[in-house]
Design a protein around this motif. Structure first.
Motif: not given
Length: 459
Positions: A332, A335-339, A377, A379-380
């Motif tokens: 986290r 990679h702050s952009e990934v949930q 790639q 995102r979640r």
């Protein structure tokens, strides 16, 4: 019972049936011949005596007696002359044909016709004519005995000839049996020479082909066993190498954390101390000291980022759950952009788990997150750790681009070698790894490892 004996018995039985049928037909013909002969002789004798009895009867009984004595024996007939008081005046003499011999009673009963009797009465006496088939039956018996002896001789000759011919024809089968016995004893190089006869030659050729195929299969099995043995040795060597690598990783991580980390921290502290002292005396020295402190800080940060990749030290100290939580937090942060969602099942922190199983689960989560971020790639990402009655299950689901197709794998050369290594390690622990598409998109990695027997029995 051998094939030769079976064939010989079958031929003997058929020959006996044939001989029995021929004897039955011959016996029927003999019976008809005897009956025809006896009936004809009795009829001729009756007509002769019926015509002449009255001529001689007019001259008196002595004239009839003289006539009968002059006639003598009439074939197949017994003649008896009686007076008015039923006294026997004359009986025909016994036949001299084959005197002293008679056919067996059973044979006589088979071929003898029913006896007939004719009575001719005249003044002063009576003439009785009875049929007698004993001589005709004896002739038939002699013919039947000769026929039976001939049939017996024929049967013996045919059986001997068949026994010899069948033995010659089945001689190659002894070679086949001997070859099969050698094959059973473990000689797989046995081969049959060209056998005489169509069937034996076909069996021999089929046997040779079978032995050839058997040799090929045995050689293939041997190669497979050798390959499996080498593969097993390679897997054992791979596991040993993995253990050594993990040990070296732990050693390097501890050295980095304990020795190099402290040294870098000390260097930074000394650089900051020097910078404070040189702040008023030498600005260049102060600047150099601060550069050293900044580089030491970056080195310390890079070193601490390297340690979890080498080995999760938190896994050894606090267990699998804490190590996975640390992995999630570090991901986290980087990679702050990934949930990233973390789901933990009940009572998993109290499940005893050996070091190898915990490390494999941690590596599976680490590899899955890396693949989801680098290749998918995503995102979640959802990381979950649960247990059931028999196993611990770790699942990682992402919403990335999903699994690459075979064409893309061939073009890019990507073969998921990390997952292959994980699959081998998981299989060595008795577990299972599955990588499959997730709905509506993305991929799902699932790892199941069996619980220890004591934990499975007492959940």
């Amino acid at each position: 019972m051998t094939l030769r004996l079976k064939i010989n018995l079958i031929v003997s039985l058929l020959t006996l049936l044939f001989v029995a049928a021929m004897l039955a037909l011959q016996l029927r013909a003999m019976r008809e011949s005897v009956q025809e002969e006896v009936v004809a002789a009795n009829r001729v004798a009756a007509q002769l005596l019926n015509r002449t009895a009255w001529l001689y009867a007019a001259q008196g009984t002595p004239a009839m007696l003289a006539f009968l004595q002059g006639v003598g024996r009439v074939r197949s007939n017994d003649i008896t002359l009686l007076d008015d008081e039923e006294q026997v005046l004359y009986s025909s003499p016994t036949s001299v044909y084959k005197a002293g011999r008679d056919a067996p009673h059973w044979f006589a009963g088979l071929v003898s016709p029913a006896p007939t009797q004719m009575s001719i009465a005249f003044p002063g006496g009576k003439l009785i004519v009875r049929s007698n088939a004993s001589r005709a039956v004896l002739d038939a018996w002699d013919s039947a005995a000769l026929l039976m002896l001939s049939a017996l001789g024929l049967l013996l000759i045919v059986n001997a000839l068949v026994f010899w011919l069948v033995g010659r024809a089945t001689r190659p089968f002894a070679d086949i049996v001997d070859a099969l016995n050698q094959l059973e004893s473990g000689r797989f190089d046995v081969a049959l020479h060209a056998l005489p006869g169509t069937e034996a030659a076909a069996i021999g050729a089929a046997f040779n082909r079978m032995v050839g195929m058997l040799q090929q299969h045995i050689e293939t099995e041997r190669r497979a066993v050798r390959a499996e043995s080498r593969l097993s040795e390679s897997r054992e060597l791979g596991r040993w190498v993995d253990q050594k690598i993990e040990q070296e990783r732990r050693l390097i991580a501890r050295e980095l954390h304990d020795e190099l980390g402290q040294s870098v921290t000390a260097m930074r502290s000394m650089a900051l101390s020097i910078a404070k002292r040189m702040q008023a005396l030498d600005p260049q020295a102060e600047q150099a000291a601060r550069v050293i402190a900044d580089e030491s800080a970056r080195l310390y940060t890079a070193m601490h980022g390297m340690i979890p990749r080498l080995t999760p030290l938190v896994l050894d100290k606090f267990g699998l759950v804490a190590a996975l939580e640390d992995l999630v937090e570090r991901t986290r942060t980087s990679h702050s952009e990934v949930q990233i969602e973390w789901q933990l099942g009940l009572e998993l922190d109290r499940v005893p788990m050996d070091t190898d199983a915990a490390l494999v689960l941690y590596r599976a989560a680490q590899e899955g997150i890396t693949n989801a971020l680098r290749h998918g790639q995503a995102r979640r990402i959802v990381l979950a750790l649960h247990r059931d009655e028999e196993a611990v299950k770790l699942s990682l689901t992402d919403d990335g681009r999903g699994l690459p197709g075979p064409e893309a794998t061939r073009e890019t050369g990507a073969g998921h070698y990390g997952l292959r290594w994980l699959a081998e390690r998981i299989e060595s622990l008795g577990g299972e790894l599955r990588l499959e598409p997730a709905a509506p998109n993305g991929a799902q990695l699932t790892v199941r490892l069996p619980l220890p027997a004591a934990v499975a029995e007492n959940p």
